[in-house]
Design a protein around this motif. Sequence first.
Motif, PDB file in Angstrom:
ATOM      1  N   ARG A  83     -15.563-101.559 -60.444  1.00 41.52           N
ATOM      2  CA  ARG A  83     -15.171-101.772 -61.836  1.00 41.52           C
ATOM      3  C   ARG A  83     -14.894-100.460 -62.574  1.00 41.52           C
ATOM      4  O   ARG A  83     -14.160-100.428 -63.558  1.00 41.52           O
ATOM      5  N   ARG A  84     -15.460 -99.375 -62.075  1.00 40.23           N
ATOM      6  CA  ARG A  84     -15.283 -98.083 -62.749  1.00 40.23           C
ATOM      7  C   ARG A  84     -13.817 -97.639 -62.746  1.00 40.23           C
ATOM      8  O   ARG A  84     -13.395 -96.885 -63.634  1.00 40.23           O
ATOM      9  N   VAL A  85     -13.047 -98.081 -61.756  1.00 43.73           N
ATOM     10  CA  VAL A  85     -11.619 -97.752 -61.721  1.00 43.73           C
ATOM     11  C   VAL A  85     -10.927 -98.302 -62.966  1.00 43.73           C
ATOM     12  O   VAL A  85     -10.095 -97.632 -63.589  1.00 43.73           O
ATOM     13  N   VAL A  86     -11.285 -99.506 -63.350  1.00 42.66           N
ATOM     14  CA  VAL A  86     -10.705-100.135 -64.539  1.00 42.66           C
ATOM     15  C   VAL A  86     -11.295 -99.514 -65.805  1.00 42.66           C
ATOM     16  O   VAL A  86     -10.570 -99.237 -66.773  1.00 42.66           O
ATOM     17  N   GLU A  87     -12.581 -99.265 -65.809  1.00 46.19           N
ATOM     18  CA  GLU A  87     -13.240 -98.711 -66.992  1.00 46.19           C
ATOM     19  C   GLU A  87     -12.674 -97.351 -67.374  1.00 46.19           C
ATOM     20  O   GLU A  87     -12.633 -96.996 -68.551  1.00 46.19           O
ATOM     21  N   LEU A  88     -12.236 -96.592 -66.385  1.00 41.57           N
ATOM     22  CA  LEU A  88     -11.659 -95.283 -66.689  1.00 41.57           C
ATOM     23  C   LEU A  88     -10.460 -95.416 -67.626  1.00 41.57           C
ATOM     24  O   LEU A  88     -10.261 -94.590 -68.520  1.00 41.57           O
ATOM     25  N   PHE A  89      -9.662 -96.465 -67.438  1.00 37.53           N
ATOM     26  CA  PHE A  89      -8.504 -96.687 -68.304  1.00 37.53           C
ATOM     27  C   PHE A  89      -8.914 -97.240 -69.668  1.00 37.53           C
ATOM     28  O   PHE A  89      -8.198 -97.075 -70.649  1.00 37.53           O
ATOM     29  N   GLN A  90     -10.059 -97.893 -69.734  1.00 36.35           N
ATOM     30  CA  GLN A  90     -10.527 -98.462 -70.995  1.00 36.35           C
ATOM     31  C   GLN A  90     -11.134 -97.405 -71.914  1.00 36.35           C
ATOM     32  O   GLN A  90     -11.255 -97.636 -73.126  1.00 36.35           O
ATOM     33  N   MET A  91     -11.530 -96.286 -71.366  1.00 40.27           N
ATOM     34  CA  MET A  91     -12.251 -95.282 -72.150  1.00 40.27           C
ATOM     35  C   MET A  91     -11.478 -94.783 -73.363  1.00 40.27           C
ATOM     36  O   MET A  91     -12.060 -94.479 -74.398  1.00 40.27           O
ATOM     37  N   LYS A  92     -10.160 -94.708 -73.246  1.00 40.91           N
ATOM     38  CA  LYS A  92      -9.407 -94.153 -74.371  1.00 40.91           C
ATOM     39  C   LYS A  92      -9.540 -95.005 -75.620  1.00 40.91           C
ATOM     40  O   LYS A  92      -9.500 -94.490 -76.744  1.00 40.91           O
ATOM     41  N   TYR A  93      -9.736 -96.316 -75.447  1.00 41.15           N
ATOM     42  CA  TYR A  93      -9.904 -97.183 -76.612  1.00 41.15           C
ATOM     43  C   TYR A  93     -11.297 -97.006 -77.215  1.00 41.15           C
ATOM     44  O   TYR A  93     -11.454 -97.052 -78.435  1.00 41.15           O
ATOM     45  N   ASP A  94     -12.296 -96.789 -76.383  1.00 42.95           N
ATOM     46  CA  ASP A  94     -13.644 -96.522 -76.906  1.00 42.95           C
ATOM     47  C   ASP A  94     -13.653 -95.240 -77.724  1.00 42.95           C
ATOM     48  O   ASP A  94     -14.221 -95.197 -78.816  1.00 42.95           O
TER      49      ASP A  94
END
Length: 332
Positions: A83-94
């Motif tokens: 799941r960390r592969v996907v979370e890396l792309f989500q970080m910019k929104y956080d």
Amino acid sequence: MSKIRDTDYLTLSTRVRAMETRLVTRERMERMLDARTDEEAVKILTECGYEELPALTNAGLDDLLSKARAALYRELSTAAPDRRVVELFQMKYDYHNAKVLVKAAAIGAEPDRMLMEGGRWSPARLRDAFQRDSLGDFSEPFRQAVLRARETLNAGNDPQRADFVLDRAYFAEMADTAKAVGSPFLQGYVRLLIDAANLRSAVRAARIGKGPDFLRQVLLPGGNVDVSVLSSGRGADLAAVFRAGPLGEAAAAGAALTSPGSGELTAFERMCDDAVMHYLEGARLIPFGEQSVIGYLYARESEFTAIRTILSGRMAGLDSDTIRERLREAYV
């Protein structure tokens, strides 16, 4: 976590290849640009799985893209072996939401309108935790960065300094996550993002006459080009520094724009983004593995940007050629 192999992505990679057929290709972008009406332009998106948009408005466009982004990350975060592969792309929104919350708190403004869906944590959850000063449930790098940014702004410093704190933490957390995942392809992607960010910072700093002291504040460690090489403040050297890498063409264009009044940065910015896209296109040559997910996620992020560029441009009354100049290369 046990080591995840490329074969663990076999099913998802096959699924992603099928999903790629619904991407907003360059051909579809051209159809949107040439559509006689906004309704015809928006209708093309339904071919790609987007919800119908009864009327083209800024609020409607925001809602359309927000729902698509949330669905994308919800689907892939549950399907990806790591799941960390996907979370890396989500970080910019956080980190975007963190900037909004920190600045809104400093001036007593309402942040909700500027918060974005798509991060690891919902905007509502993040806002509530921030307002209660209770960020213990979030990642430690993120929590520490928010605290430092808030302290920086509360101390009366330039809001830009708070952004620097969060930007540095964002790229560092991405780099650490890519390393933890153990994917050379993902690590190469993050290093290239850092190089592109540093190249942009170096060009902008040169244009406004900022020297090494400023650059040392804004340049990010962890790229292919060492920060010490870039912090000299000599904009004309950029072409030589990046010549051998994927940003060589962009750096040459940027070096010619480092003097005040030397021209618009639009083409240079596009070339930076296109260099990243060229790297990600390599994922399509690998039959299965995390690369297919990484490439698809970047393709969708680029797609969201292209849709906004085209439809916002149409709403603003811009002609097709002007909008076309602002578009980046498509993944397919």
